[in-house]
Enzyme design. Structure first.
Site, short mmCIF file in Angstrom:
data_model
loop_
_atom_site.label_atom_id
_atom_site.label_comp_id
_atom_site.label_asym_id
_atom_site.label_seq_id
_atom_site.Cartn_x
_atom_site.Cartn_y
_atom_site.Cartn_z
N HIS A 167 0.70 -1.19 0.09
CA HIS A 167 -0.12 0.07 0.06
C HIS A 167 0.89 1.33 0.06
O HIS A 167 1.91 1.27 0.45
CB HIS A 167 -0.82 -0.10 1.31
N CYS A 254 -2.75 0.29 9.89
CA CYS A 254 -3.68 -0.92 9.36
C CYS A 254 -4.76 -1.28 10.44
O CYS A 254 -5.76 -1.55 10.15
CB CYS A 254 -3.01 -2.04 8.97
C1 CIR Z 1 -3.57 -7.67 3.30
O1 CIR Z 1 -2.60 -8.22 2.29
O2 CIR Z 1 -4.48 -7.07 2.85
C2 CIR Z 1 -3.10 -7.79 4.65
N1 CIR Z 1 -2.44 -9.03 5.04
C3 CIR Z 1 -2.51 -6.59 5.23
C4 CIR Z 1 -3.19 -5.31 4.90
C5 CIR Z 1 -2.44 -4.32 5.64
N2 CIR Z 1 -3.24 -2.97 5.81
C6 CIR Z 1 -2.57 -1.80 5.60
O3 CIR Z 1 -1.77 -1.51 5.31
N3 CIR Z 1 -3.61 -0.74 5.64
#
Ligand code: CIR
Length: 263
Positions: A167, A254
């Site tokens: 991201h 996150c």
């Molecule tokens: C994913 O790949 O969607 C999750 N394992 C990690 C999400 C991390 N979210 C974020 O950076 N906002």
């Protein structure tokens, strides 16, 4: 300052299915008990700033649901439910809607069949909303968000998440209205004109995902050279263990939606 001061946060407990969570590179499964302990420290730190923190129940059907940030964008005027680009995460967004509807008078949705966008790609500053196109966020998603928030007076600027980076905010954070923490590889794309940039120290790129939450900069533990740079710039820092979320490419931003609701 509306981009750093918040009365509320929403979090979700990690599910036992976290071992099935998405990851770019498999470095082993997260340990649920250790993740729960880090998560509790994170919530206690948010509360230490005086905020009300909602803890939603774990959702076993969605292994990545602890990463609530990706499900919505919360702004002073209202909230927007996202359309995650990861197929296994699409259903998480609808499950967040009732919790935001309870706190906000104006709840909107990204709903175009071709639109994909995740909260982790969105950095809100005092003056603009930067949205990074990535493997999870596409041009249609950025355009639909821009149209959705235009009448609230928000300007969306499309930027680009470097290849191989999950991201946009994997590689940067807002520290105050004018200052960002960023990896050198992201800032090299020229995406922060007019901002003061504090760079992560060499080899510490993994701590770029921090959050400014009220008086605190909350960052992952174990990155002392970057921490010292942030301290030297005059910020108050809290460090939280992130070893287990890091196995799933997750960090400080996150784990929460941060906002001041408007009824
Ligand atoms: C994913 O790949 O969607 C999750 N394992 C990690 C999400 C991390 N979210 C974020 O950076 N906002």
């Amino acid at each position: 300052m509306r981009s750093t001061q918040f009365t509320h946060a929403i979090t979700r407990k990690p599910a036992a299915s976290i071992t099935l969570g998405l990851r770019a590179v498999d470095t082993g499964n997260p340990d649920l008990a250790l993740m729960q302990s880090h998560h509790a420290d994170y919530i206690a730190t948010l509360r230490r700033t005086g905020a009300t923190v909602v803890e939603l129940e774990a959702l076993d059907a969605f292994p990545d649901s602890v990463f609530v940030e990706d499900t919505a964008l919360c702004l002073p005027e209202g909230a927007v439910i996202m359309r995650p680009g990861a197929p296994s995460r699409l259903g998480e967004a609808a499950l967040m809607a009732p919790h935001l509807a309870a706190l906000y008078g104006d709840l909107r949705r990204i709903e175009g069949a071709q639109s994909f966008i995740e909260g982790g790609d969105i950095l809100v500053s005092e003056t603009e909303i930067m949205v990074g196109r990535s493997a999870r966020t596409n041009a249609a998603g950025v355009a639909e968000l821009a149209a959705t928030v235009a009448d609230w007076g928000h300007k969306v600027r499309e930027v680009f998440t470097p290849p191989g980076v999950l991201h946009f905010k994997t590689d940067c954070s807002l520290l105050d209205g004018q200052t960002v923490l960023s990896t050198e590889r992201l800032a090299a794309s020229g995406c922060f004109p007019g901002y003061k940039v504090i760079y992560t120290a060499p080899g510490e790129e993994a701590c770029a995902n921090a959050i400014r939450f009220n008086d605190l900069v909350i960052m992952p533990a174990g990155f002392s050279a970057t921490r010292d740079r942030i301290l030297a710039a005059g910020f108050e820092v809290a460090e939280i263990g992130n070893s287990e979320c890091a196995k799933l490419d997750g960090g400080m931003s996150c784990l929460s939606l941060r906002f001041t609701p408007k009824a």
